[in-house]
Scaffold this active site. Structure first.
Site, PDB file in Angstrom:
ATOM      1  N   GLU A   1      64.635 -57.745  51.420  1.00 21.75           N
ATOM      2  CA  GLU A   1      65.321 -57.840  50.122  1.00 21.75           C
ATOM      3  C   GLU A   1      66.184 -59.103  50.100  1.00 21.75           C
ATOM      4  O   GLU A   1      66.751 -59.484  51.123  1.00 21.75           O
ATOM      5  CB  GLU A   1      66.216 -56.614  49.912  1.00 21.75           C
ATOM      6  CG  GLU A   1      65.421 -55.348  49.687  1.00 21.75           C
ATOM      7  CD  GLU A   1      66.315 -54.124  49.559  1.00 21.75           C
ATOM      8  OE1 GLU A   1      67.549 -54.261  49.532  1.00 21.75           O
ATOM      9  OE2 GLU A   1      65.763 -53.006  49.515  1.00 21.75           O
TER      10      GLU A   1
ATOM     11  N   ARG B   1      33.827 -72.826  36.506  1.00 24.50           N
ATOM     12  CA  ARG B   1      34.433 -72.132  37.647  1.00 24.50           C
ATOM     13  C   ARG B   1      33.551 -70.949  38.022  1.00 24.50           C
ATOM     14  O   ARG B   1      33.278 -70.095  37.178  1.00 24.50           O
ATOM     15  CB  ARG B   1      35.837 -71.652  37.249  1.00 24.50           C
ATOM     16  CG  ARG B   1      36.790 -71.687  38.409  1.00 24.50           C
ATOM     17  CD  ARG B   1      38.227 -71.475  37.988  1.00 24.50           C
ATOM     18  NE  ARG B   1      39.075 -72.663  38.112  1.00 24.50           N
ATOM     19  CZ  ARG B   1      39.424 -73.222  39.259  1.00 24.50           C
ATOM     20  NH1 ARG B   1      39.013 -72.732  40.400  1.00 24.50           N
ATOM     21  NH2 ARG B   1      40.204 -74.284  39.282  1.00 24.50           N
TER      22      ARG B   1
ATOM     23  N   HIS C   1      51.020 -75.440  32.743  1.00 22.22           N
ATOM     24  CA  HIS C   1      49.555 -75.500  32.698  1.00 22.22           C
ATOM     25  C   HIS C   1      49.062 -75.525  31.248  1.00 22.22           C
ATOM     26  O   HIS C   1      48.155 -76.282  30.907  1.00 22.22           O
ATOM     27  CB  HIS C   1      48.975 -74.305  33.459  1.00 22.22           C
ATOM     28  CG  HIS C   1      47.495 -74.335  33.536  1.00 22.22           C
ATOM     29  ND1 HIS C   1      46.805 -75.410  34.053  1.00 22.22           N
ATOM     30  CD2 HIS C   1      46.564 -73.443  33.140  1.00 22.22           C
ATOM     31  CE1 HIS C   1      45.514 -75.161  33.974  1.00 22.22           C
ATOM     32  NE2 HIS C   1      45.352 -73.987  33.419  1.00 22.22           N
TER      33      HIS C   1
ATOM     34  N   ASP D   1      46.112 -84.698  36.369  1.00 21.27           N
ATOM     35  CA  ASP D   1      46.040 -83.233  36.293  1.00 21.27           C
ATOM     36  C   ASP D   1      47.466 -82.671  36.309  1.00 21.27           C
ATOM     37  O   ASP D   1      48.411 -83.396  36.638  1.00 21.27           O
ATOM     38  CB  ASP D   1      45.247 -82.704  37.508  1.00 21.27           C
ATOM     39  CG  ASP D   1      44.536 -81.390  37.191  1.00 21.27           C
ATOM     40  OD1 ASP D   1      44.937 -80.702  36.243  1.00 21.27           O
ATOM     41  OD2 ASP D   1      43.578 -81.049  37.920  1.00 21.27           O
TER      42      ASP D   1
ATOM     43  N   ARG E   1      49.040 -70.599  35.722  1.00 17.52           N
ATOM     44  CA  ARG E   1      47.588 -70.610  35.456  1.00 17.52           C
ATOM     45  C   ARG E   1      47.074 -69.245  35.026  1.00 17.52           C
ATOM     46  O   ARG E   1      45.971 -69.133  34.525  1.00 17.52           O
ATOM     47  CB  ARG E   1      46.823 -71.105  36.690  1.00 17.52           C
ATOM     48  CG  ARG E   1      46.889 -72.622  36.815  1.00 17.52           C
ATOM     49  CD  ARG E   1      46.472 -73.100  38.175  1.00 17.52           C
ATOM     50  NE  ARG E   1      47.475 -72.766  39.174  1.00 17.52           N
ATOM     51  CZ  ARG E   1      47.481 -73.239  40.409  1.00 17.52           C
ATOM     52  NH1 ARG E   1      46.531 -74.057  40.784  1.00 17.52           N
ATOM     53  NH2 ARG E   1      48.425 -72.912  41.254  1.00 17.52           N
ATOM     54  N   GLN E   2      47.894 -68.214  35.238  1.00 19.76           N
ATOM     55  CA  GLN E   2      47.478 -66.871  34.792  1.00 19.76           C
ATOM     56  C   GLN E   2      48.109 -66.621  33.422  1.00 19.76           C
ATOM     57  O   GLN E   2      48.996 -65.799  33.252  1.00 19.76           O
ATOM     58  CB  GLN E   2      47.912 -65.835  35.819  1.00 19.76           C
ATOM     59  CG  GLN E   2      47.235 -66.053  37.180  1.00 19.76           C
ATOM     60  CD  GLN E   2      47.600 -64.963  38.160  1.00 19.76           C
ATOM     61  OE1 GLN E   2      47.570 -63.790  37.852  1.00 19.76           O
ATOM     62  NE2 GLN E   2      47.963 -65.368  39.374  1.00 19.76           N
TER      63      GLN E   2
ATOM     64  N   GLY F   1      40.385 -78.493  45.317  1.00 16.79           N
ATOM     65  CA  GLY F   1      38.952 -78.363  45.035  1.00 16.79           C
ATOM     66  C   GLY F   1      38.563 -79.095  43.749  1.00 16.79           C
ATOM     67  O   GLY F   1      37.539 -79.800  43.710  1.00 16.79           O
ATOM     68  N   THR F   2      39.376 -78.963  42.712  1.00 14.90           N
ATOM     69  CA  THR F   2      39.066 -79.615  41.430  1.00 14.90           C
ATOM     70  C   THR F   2      39.012 -81.126  41.599  1.00 14.90           C
ATOM     71  O   THR F   2      38.033 -81.778  41.218  1.00 14.90           O
ATOM     72  CB  THR F   2      40.144 -79.243  40.373  1.00 14.90           C
ATOM     73  OG1 THR F   2      40.149 -77.831  40.224  1.00 14.90           O
ATOM     74  CG2 THR F   2      39.888 -79.911  39.039  1.00 14.90           C
TER      75      THR F   2
ATOM     76  N   LYS G   1      34.011 -78.855  33.938  1.00 12.80           N
ATOM     77  CA  LYS G   1      33.661 -78.081  35.136  1.00 12.80           C
ATOM     78  C   LYS G   1      33.427 -76.620  34.775  1.00 12.80           C
ATOM     79  O   LYS G   1      33.933 -76.119  33.773  1.00 12.80           O
ATOM     80  CB  LYS G   1      34.751 -78.228  36.210  1.00 12.80           C
ATOM     81  CG  LYS G   1      36.007 -77.435  35.952  1.00 12.80           C
ATOM     82  CD  LYS G   1      37.021 -77.569  37.087  1.00 12.80           C
ATOM     83  CE  LYS G   1      38.247 -76.703  36.752  1.00 12.80           C
ATOM     84  NZ  LYS G   1      39.413 -76.917  37.524  1.00 12.80           N
TER      85      LYS G   1
HETATM   86  C1  R5P Z   1      42.938 -76.250  36.238  1.00 10.35           C
HETATM   87  O1  R5P Z   1      42.735 -75.859  35.105  1.00 10.35           O
HETATM   88  C2  R5P Z   1      44.185 -76.969  36.648  1.00 10.35           C
HETATM   89  O2  R5P Z   1      44.582 -77.917  35.720  1.00 10.35           O
HETATM   90  C3  R5P Z   1      43.981 -77.622  37.978  1.00 10.35           C
HETATM   91  O3  R5P Z   1      42.957 -78.574  37.881  1.00 10.35           O
HETATM   92  C4  R5P Z   1      43.609 -76.624  39.022  1.00 10.35           C
HETATM   93  O4  R5P Z   1      44.415 -75.481  38.915  1.00 10.35           O
HETATM   94  C5  R5P Z   1      43.787 -77.231  40.387  1.00 10.35           C
HETATM   95  O5  R5P Z   1      43.502 -76.242  41.347  1.00 10.35           O
HETATM   96  P1  R5P Z   1      42.680 -76.590  42.653  1.00 10.35           P
HETATM   97  O6  R5P Z   1      43.351 -77.796  43.254  1.00 10.35           O
HETATM   98  O7  R5P Z   1      42.796 -75.356  43.482  1.00 10.35           O
HETATM   99  O8  R5P Z   1      41.276 -76.885  42.246  1.00 10.35           O
END
Ligand code: R5P
Length: 330
Positions: free
Chosen positions: A49, A207, A140, A231, A106-107, A238-239, A205
């Protein structure tokens, strides 16, 4: 008491406090504001806690609590909530949660049945704890601002990146292009390209899973060009790495990337090191990864932006003036 009531003229008091999320950033902001960080006791009990207690009075103060929601995300979030609650119960006049990186952003919607909308839940928690204002950077999606029913100062690091790449000689270069690594970044990429007087291109892209995506389309001219991808956040990388590989296949060269939030989760550093990306520029909304280094990653500070915004909020001056009217990019 001539008229049957007491009158009193009070002075506004700005107080800055930092959680344990990224105290070095809070120090940078405090230095620029020339206001020392307030004293607060923060502790994690053996059972996990968290506990917060202000060591000085915050009664009547305009309190700014700085907490970036990097790892450990949930601990930092909970710490922010208890700090807000403690300030409210200690009669702070107004509490602003300064959250340079808003985790869970992002959620922001349901993409499948039976999912949560965690960005909204976090907003509810911050409001329920007692904050009356939020200051954050490059969310985001801009709609997250609407998850709050009080003012949100949604700031951007874009001008910091523009200055950096102008300095590096990219403005108006006829062999360079700004690239949105996915369609969500088109608006930011266009604004960025406009400032750099460069053309822009978009990668689209798909997903396959939360951590797996593939570039399916390239829109715009990238062959033979130096590419700067932009970004909001780098998570697993990964993106960006997937986008860079595709750009190389399309004939682009000297690939760089800029992103406001360098989360660098999992093996992001290793992926970037092994990728064709020459340079990754991020800001200090999040701390550097402990125990990891990469010669490719450059960090710029956004402390001056946050300090100027805090000052203008405190003095009731324009926040958009800090950004020349361009702080609502998403
Ligand atoms: C995606 O819509 C976001 O703008 C980023 O491109 C993404 O969240 C980056 O995440 P990662 O580096 O895990 O691909």
């Amino acid at each position: 008491m001539e008229n049957g009531y007491l009158t009193q003229t009070t002075e506004k008091r700005l107080m800055l406090f930092s959680g344990r999320g990224y105290p070095e950033l809070a120090e940078r902001i405090a230095e620029r504001l020339d206001v020392p960080l307030g004293e607060v006791e923060l502790e994690t009990f053996p059972n996990g806690e968290v506990y917060a207690r202000y060591l000085e009075s915050v009664r009547g103060a305009d309190v700014f609590i700085i907490q970036s929601l990097g790892e450990p995300v949930n601990e930092n979030l909970m710490e922010l909530l208890v700090m807000i609650d403690a300030a409210r119960r200690a009669s702070a006049k107004r509490i602003t949660a300064v959250i340079p990186w808003y985790a869970y952003s992002r959620q922001d919607r349901k993409t499948k049945p039976r999912e949560p909308i965690s960005a909204r839940l976090v907003a509810n928690l911050i409001a329920a704890a007692g904050a009356e204002r939020v200051m954050t950077m490059d969310l985001h999606v801009g709609q997250i601002e609407g998850f709050f029913s009080f003012p949100v100062d949604h700031l951007t690091a874009m001008h910091t990146f523009v200055d950096y790449f102008v300095e590096a000689g990219f403005r108006g270069a006829d062999d360079a292009v700004v690239v949105a690594p996915d369609t969500g970044e088109v608006k930011m990429a266009k604004a960025f390209a406009g400032h750099l007087e460069l053309p822009w291109a978009i990668l689209s892209k798909t997903r396959h899973a939360a951590r797996q995506s593939e570039v399916t389309h390239v829109i715009g001219e990238v062959a033979g060009k130096r590419a700067i991808m932009i970004d909001d956040v780098i998570g697993t990388a990964g993106t960006l790495v997937g986008a860079a590989e595709r750009l190389v296949q399309e004939g682009a060269r000297d690939i760089r990337a800029a992103a406001t939030h360098g989360e660098f989760s999992g093996s992001a550093y290793e992926k970037i090191e092994a990728s064709p990306i020459e340079e990754v520029v991020v800001t200090d909304t999040l701390p550097p990864k402990r125990g990891k280094t990469s010669g490719k990653i450059k960090r710029l500070t956004i402390a001056p932006i946050l300090a100027s915004t805090i000052r203008n909020v405190f003095t009731d001056e324009s926040v958009s003036a800090v950004f020349m009217g361009e702080n609502q990019l998403f």
